[in-house]
Design an enzyme around this catalytic site. Structure first.
Site, PDB file in Angstrom:
ATOM      1  N   GLY A  52       0.848  -1.189   0.000  1.00  0.00           N
ATOM      2  CA  GLY A  52       0.000   0.000   0.000  1.00  0.00           C
ATOM      3  C   GLY A  52       0.886   1.242   0.000  1.00  0.00           C
ATOM      4  O   GLY A  52       2.097   1.160   0.227  1.00  0.00           O
ATOM      5  N   SER A  53       0.255   2.395  -0.179  1.00  0.00           N
ATOM      6  CA  SER A  53       1.039   3.621  -0.377  1.00  0.00           C
ATOM      7  C   SER A  53       1.813   4.030   0.876  1.00  0.00           C
ATOM      8  O   SER A  53       2.937   4.524   0.787  1.00  0.00           O
ATOM      9  CB  SER A  53       0.117   4.758  -0.821  1.00  0.00           C
ATOM     10  OG  SER A  53      -0.835   5.023   0.195  1.00  0.00           O
ATOM     11  N   LYS A  64      -8.180  -5.341   5.496  1.00  0.00           N
ATOM     12  CA  LYS A  64      -7.032  -5.064   4.633  1.00  0.00           C
ATOM     13  C   LYS A  64      -7.223  -5.776   3.311  1.00  0.00           C
ATOM     14  O   LYS A  64      -8.094  -6.644   3.210  1.00  0.00           O
ATOM     15  CB  LYS A  64      -5.746  -5.574   5.307  1.00  0.00           C
ATOM     16  CG  LYS A  64      -5.265  -4.691   6.432  1.00  0.00           C
ATOM     17  CD  LYS A  64      -4.013  -5.241   7.129  1.00  0.00           C
ATOM     18  CE  LYS A  64      -2.903  -5.532   6.135  1.00  0.00           C
ATOM     19  NZ  LYS A  64      -2.628  -4.355   5.261  1.00  0.00           N
ATOM     20  N   ASP A 102       2.432  -2.153   8.370  1.00  0.00           N
ATOM     21  CA  ASP A 102       1.498  -2.274   7.258  1.00  0.00           C
ATOM     22  C   ASP A 102       0.369  -1.264   7.414  1.00  0.00           C
ATOM     23  O   ASP A 102       0.119  -0.761   8.508  1.00  0.00           O
ATOM     24  CB  ASP A 102       0.906  -3.698   7.220  1.00  0.00           C
ATOM     25  CG  ASP A 102       0.383  -4.062   5.835  1.00  0.00           C
ATOM     26  OD1 ASP A 102       0.140  -5.256   5.590  1.00  0.00           O
ATOM     27  OD2 ASP A 102       0.211  -3.135   5.001  1.00  0.00           O
ATOM     28  N   GLY A 103      -0.265  -0.965   6.297  1.00  0.00           N
ATOM     29  CA  GLY A 103      -1.416  -0.065   6.332  1.00  0.00           C
ATOM     30  C   GLY A 103      -2.689  -0.848   6.586  1.00  0.00           C
ATOM     31  O   GLY A 103      -2.647  -2.046   6.902  1.00  0.00           O
ATOM     32  N   ALA A 104      -3.808  -0.170   6.455  1.00  0.00           N
ATOM     33  CA  ALA A 104      -5.102  -0.851   6.628  1.00  0.00           C
ATOM     34  C   ALA A 104      -6.160  -0.068   5.870  1.00  0.00           C
ATOM     35  O   ALA A 104      -5.990   1.112   5.576  1.00  0.00           O
ATOM     36  CB  ALA A 104      -5.475  -0.938   8.107  1.00  0.00           C
ATOM     37  N   ASP A 105      -7.241  -0.728   5.549  1.00  0.00           N
ATOM     38  CA  ASP A 105      -8.362  -0.048   4.879  1.00  0.00           C
ATOM     39  C   ASP A 105      -9.388   0.456   5.884  1.00  0.00           C
ATOM     40  O   ASP A 105      -9.966   1.516   5.719  1.00  0.00           O
ATOM     41  CB  ASP A 105      -9.055  -1.019   3.907  1.00  0.00           C
ATOM     42  CG  ASP A 105      -8.099  -1.498   2.839  1.00  0.00           C
ATOM     43  OD1 ASP A 105      -7.376  -0.649   2.272  1.00  0.00           O
ATOM     44  OD2 ASP A 105      -8.019  -2.715   2.600  1.00  0.00           O
ATOM     45  N   LYS A 115      -9.832   6.086   7.955  1.00  0.00           N
ATOM     46  CA  LYS A 115      -9.839   4.605   8.027  1.00  0.00           C
ATOM     47  C   LYS A 115     -10.660   4.121   9.217  1.00  0.00           C
ATOM     48  O   LYS A 115     -10.951   2.931   9.329  1.00  0.00           O
ATOM     49  CB  LYS A 115      -8.404   4.079   8.162  1.00  0.00           C
ATOM     50  CG  LYS A 115      -7.438   4.589   7.099  1.00  0.00           C
ATOM     51  CD  LYS A 115      -7.733   3.980   5.740  1.00  0.00           C
ATOM     52  CE  LYS A 115      -6.747   4.412   4.671  1.00  0.00           C
ATOM     53  NZ  LYS A 115      -5.566   3.595   4.595  1.00  0.00           N
ATOM     54  N   GLU A 171       0.639 -10.356   3.401  1.00  0.00           N
ATOM     55  CA  GLU A 171       0.550  -9.389   4.503  1.00  0.00           C
ATOM     56  C   GLU A 171       0.163 -10.094   5.793  1.00  0.00           C
ATOM     57  O   GLU A 171       0.740  -9.863   6.845  1.00  0.00           O
ATOM     58  CB  GLU A 171      -0.477  -8.295   4.179  1.00  0.00           C
ATOM     59  CG  GLU A 171      -0.009  -7.299   3.140  1.00  0.00           C
ATOM     60  CD  GLU A 171      -1.078  -6.270   2.788  1.00  0.00           C
ATOM     61  OE1 GLU A 171      -2.278  -6.575   2.873  1.00  0.00           O
ATOM     62  OE2 GLU A 171      -0.684  -5.135   2.432  1.00  0.00           O
TER      63      GLU A 171
HETATM   64  O1  DER Z   1      -4.052  -3.510   0.831  1.00  0.00           O
HETATM   65  C1  DER Z   1      -3.734  -3.275   2.022  1.00  0.00           C
HETATM   66  O2  DER Z   1      -4.104  -3.984   2.999  1.00  0.00           O
HETATM   67  C2  DER Z   1      -2.936  -2.030   2.281  1.00  0.00           C
HETATM   68  O3  DER Z   1      -2.352  -2.066   3.527  1.00  0.00           O
HETATM   69  C3  DER Z   1      -3.837  -0.870   2.079  1.00  0.00           C
HETATM   70  O4  DER Z   1      -5.128  -1.136   2.329  1.00  0.00           O
HETATM   71  C4  DER Z   1      -3.465   0.377   2.814  1.00  0.00           C
HETATM   72  O5  DER Z   1      -3.097   1.180   1.803  1.00  0.00           O
HETATM   73  P1  DER Z   1      -2.758   2.741   1.967  1.00  0.00           P
HETATM   74  O6  DER Z   1      -1.594   2.805   2.915  1.00  0.00           O
HETATM   75  O7  DER Z   1      -2.411   3.120   0.553  1.00  0.00           O
HETATM   76  O8  DER Z   1      -3.990   3.390   2.480  1.00  0.00           O
END
Ligand code: DER
Length: 216
Positions: free
Chosen positions: A28-29, A95, A82-85, A122, A104
């Protein structure tokens, strides 16, 4: 865009890296920017770390900034980011928007996890409010799984994730397909129910995990 917040998070997380660690890098970004920041830090302070990427994109980013990448693991990473949605009030995550949920979730079993959430967008009151739950499925079983999930009482819609720059469905890096499942309410047990279906490889429901959250 909240690029500034993401950059700030990336710098904060990069400072956590300690010489000799093996670190799981999410996708993710926000994770992407964190990999770049880690490359800078390794360069500046001369520490040596190993990165376990969770997607080809992140693997390429790690190589681009000169980080050591591990492709085969004989032990769990020391920690991961890690990121999350979505994040709900009890700390359950959705995610998988980026399609990297299989690898992940593997590194997400590290003893220390950092979730990068640049902004409050989020946060949800109810998991599933804004995002579908991605489910990674073996192509051989996708029609049966599509039917099984459609029968679940709390499922509003099941969609095969279609590619944009390629005809047909998105094919994940492990050769699987993704079903995006809109769920009215995600109950305890839904994750297990999905995982028991023949051909389901992984789901984007990340629940029961302790993690540190870093905001922008
Ligand atoms: O796909 C995922 O689970 C990523 O972590 C994503 O959802 C988070 O992406 P972002 O950092 O671009 O918001």
């Amino acid at each position: 865009s909240n690029r500034k917040e993401k950059e700030r998070i990336a710098q904060l997380v990069a400072l956590r890296a300690i010489d000799g660690e093996t670190i799981g890098a999410g996708s993710g970004s926000t994770s992407f920017l964190t990999v770049l920041a880690l490359g800078e830090r390794v360069e500046n302070v001369g520490i040596s770390i190993k990165i376990v990427p969770t997607s080809i994109e992140i693997e390429l980013a790690a190589h681009a900034v000169g980080l050591n990448v591990i492709s085969s693991l004989d032990r769990m990473v020391d920690w991961c980011f890690d990121g999350a949605d979505e994040v709900d009030p009890s700390g359950r995550l959705i995610k998988g928007r980026g399609g990297a949920l299989l690898r992940e979730k593997a590194v997400f079993r590290a003893s220390k996890k950092i979730v990068l959430v640049a902004d409050a967008s989020k946060d949800v009151k109810r998991l599933g409010e804004k995002h579908p739950v991605p489910v990674e499925v073996d192509p051989q079983w996708v029609r049966r799984v599509f039917g099984d999930i459609s029968k679940m009482s709390n499922v509003a819609e099941v969609m095969l994730r279609m590619a944009v720059n390629k005809d047909g469905p998105v094919i994940t890096e492990r050769g699987n397909l993704l079903l995006d499942v809109r769920m009215n309410k995600i109950e305890e047990g839904d994750e297990e129910r999905l995982m028991k279906m023949p051909g389901v490889c992984e789901t984007g429901i990340f629940s029961g995990f302790e993690f540190e959250r870093i905001m922008g």
